[in-house]
Design a protein around this motif. Structure first.
Motif, PDB file in Angstrom:
ATOM      1  N   GLY A 156       0.835  -1.192   0.000  1.00 54.09           N
ATOM      2  CA  GLY A 156       0.000   0.000   0.000  1.00 54.09           C
ATOM      3  C   GLY A 156       0.869   1.240   0.000  1.00 54.09           C
ATOM      4  N   THR A 157       0.233   2.361   0.026  1.00 55.77           N
ATOM      5  CA  THR A 157       0.968   3.615  -0.008  1.00 55.77           C
ATOM      6  C   THR A 157       1.527   3.943   1.351  1.00 55.77           C
ATOM      7  N   ARG A 158       2.407   4.894   1.381  1.00 58.62           N
ATOM      8  CA  ARG A 158       3.015   5.320   2.638  1.00 58.62           C
ATOM      9  C   ARG A 158       1.944   5.869   3.573  1.00 58.62           C
ATOM     10  N   LYS A 159       0.975   6.571   3.015  1.00 58.13           N
ATOM     11  CA  LYS A 159      -0.110   7.125   3.821  1.00 58.13           C
ATOM     12  C   LYS A 159      -0.928   6.007   4.469  1.00 58.13           C
ATOM     13  N   GLU A 160      -1.223   4.941   3.700  1.00 59.81           N
ATOM     14  CA  GLU A 160      -1.983   3.813   4.256  1.00 59.81           C
ATOM     15  C   GLU A 160      -1.201   3.113   5.356  1.00 59.81           C
ATOM     16  N   ARG A 161       0.126   2.980   5.186  1.00 64.48           N
ATOM     17  CA  ARG A 161       0.936   2.346   6.222  1.00 64.48           C
ATOM     18  C   ARG A 161       0.937   3.179   7.497  1.00 64.48           C
ATOM     19  N   LYS A 162       1.003   4.513   7.360  1.00 64.10           N
ATOM     20  CA  LYS A 162       0.967   5.378   8.544  1.00 64.10           C
ATOM     21  C   LYS A 162      -0.387   5.281   9.244  1.00 64.10           C
ATOM     22  N   GLU A 163      -1.456   5.265   8.452  1.00 63.69           N
ATOM     23  CA  GLU A 163      -2.792   5.151   9.050  1.00 63.69           C
ATOM     24  C   GLU A 163      -2.960   3.812   9.755  1.00 63.69           C
ATOM     25  N   GLN A 215      -1.955   1.632  17.058  1.00 63.50           N
ATOM     26  CA  GLN A 215      -1.617   2.312  18.304  1.00 63.50           C
ATOM     27  C   GLN A 215      -2.885   2.677  19.075  1.00 63.50           C
ATOM     28  N   ARG A 216      -3.894   3.184  18.376  1.00 61.23           N
ATOM     29  CA  ARG A 216      -5.158   3.515  19.035  1.00 61.23           C
ATOM     30  C   ARG A 216      -5.836   2.261  19.577  1.00 61.23           C
ATOM     31  N   GLU A 217      -5.734   1.173  18.865  1.00 58.01           N
ATOM     32  CA  GLU A 217      -6.341  -0.083  19.302  1.00 58.01           C
ATOM     33  C   GLU A 217      -5.683  -0.559  20.585  1.00 58.01           C
ATOM     34  N   ALA A 218      -4.382  -0.342  20.694  1.00 60.41           N
ATOM     35  CA  ALA A 218      -3.684  -0.739  21.910  1.00 60.41           C
ATOM     36  C   ALA A 218      -4.082   0.154  23.080  1.00 60.41           C
ATOM     37  N   VAL A 219      -4.363   1.417  22.802  1.00 58.22           N
ATOM     38  CA  VAL A 219      -4.733   2.349  23.863  1.00 58.22           C
ATOM     39  C   VAL A 219      -6.176   2.139  24.295  1.00 58.22           C
ATOM     40  N   ALA A 220      -7.093   2.016  23.353  1.00 57.01           N
ATOM     41  CA  ALA A 220      -8.512   1.868  23.669  1.00 57.01           C
ATOM     42  C   ALA A 220      -9.104   0.718  22.868  1.00 57.01           C
ATOM     43  N   PRO A 221      -8.919  -0.522  23.308  1.00 59.66           N
ATOM     44  CA  PRO A 221      -9.418  -1.633  22.509  1.00 59.66           C
ATOM     45  C   PRO A 221     -10.926  -1.703  22.440  1.00 59.66           C
TER      46      PRO A 221
END
Length: 154
Positions: A87-94, A100-106
């Protein structure tokens, strides 16, 4: 030898056209034409034209261009495959941010994934099971929408 003669003739013709243009009182255009017409003779004097002529008729030079072409083709092929698979660099960052958000608020994304019931629905089920009347709950429950918005960082 022929290349030097052709470049000299082009320069002389360009200087002649520049002189005619200057005679017509278009000095800016004449100066620009004179500059362009001096380039070929400058290339002859620096030896670039001789080098290009030697390169154009060299089998070794053309083989080198072929190797460079193959290298470029391999490079572009690997980039295309990488872009299709990862995928694109933008998709990898997203994707990294989502992990990271999933780890913070599953639990924030659980309703959108279909895991578990909504918190208000759980409270209603528990209240009915105990026989207690449910508390004054709002008429509309937006917890699943809030979870989706949190998941997307909004």
């Amino acid at each position: 030898m022929i290349a030097e003669t052709v470049c000299s003739a082009v320069s002389v013709a360009g200087l002649g056209i520049a002189a005619v243009t200057a005679y017509r009182k278009r000095f800016l255009a004449a100066t620009r034409l004179a500059a362009y017409s001096l380039v070929p003779i400058g290339l002859v004097m620096t030896g670039v034209v001789g080098w290009l002529a030697d390169t154009a008729f060299s089998v070794k030079a053309w083989a080198g261009f072929g190797v460079l072409g193959v290298a470029w083709l391999l490079f572009m092929t690997t980039r295309a495959v990488e872009r299709r698979s990862v995928g694109t660099r933008k998709e990898r960052k997203e994707a990294a941010k989502a992990a990271q958000r999933e780890a913070v608020a599953p639990a924030a994304s659980a309703p959108s994934l279909g895991q578990g019931a909504r918190p208000a629905a759980k409270a209603e089920v528990q209240a009915k099971a105990k026989g207690k009347p449910k508390a004054a709950a709002p008429t509309e429950d937006f917890s699943d929408i809030e979870a989706i918005l949190k998941k997307h960082g909004i």
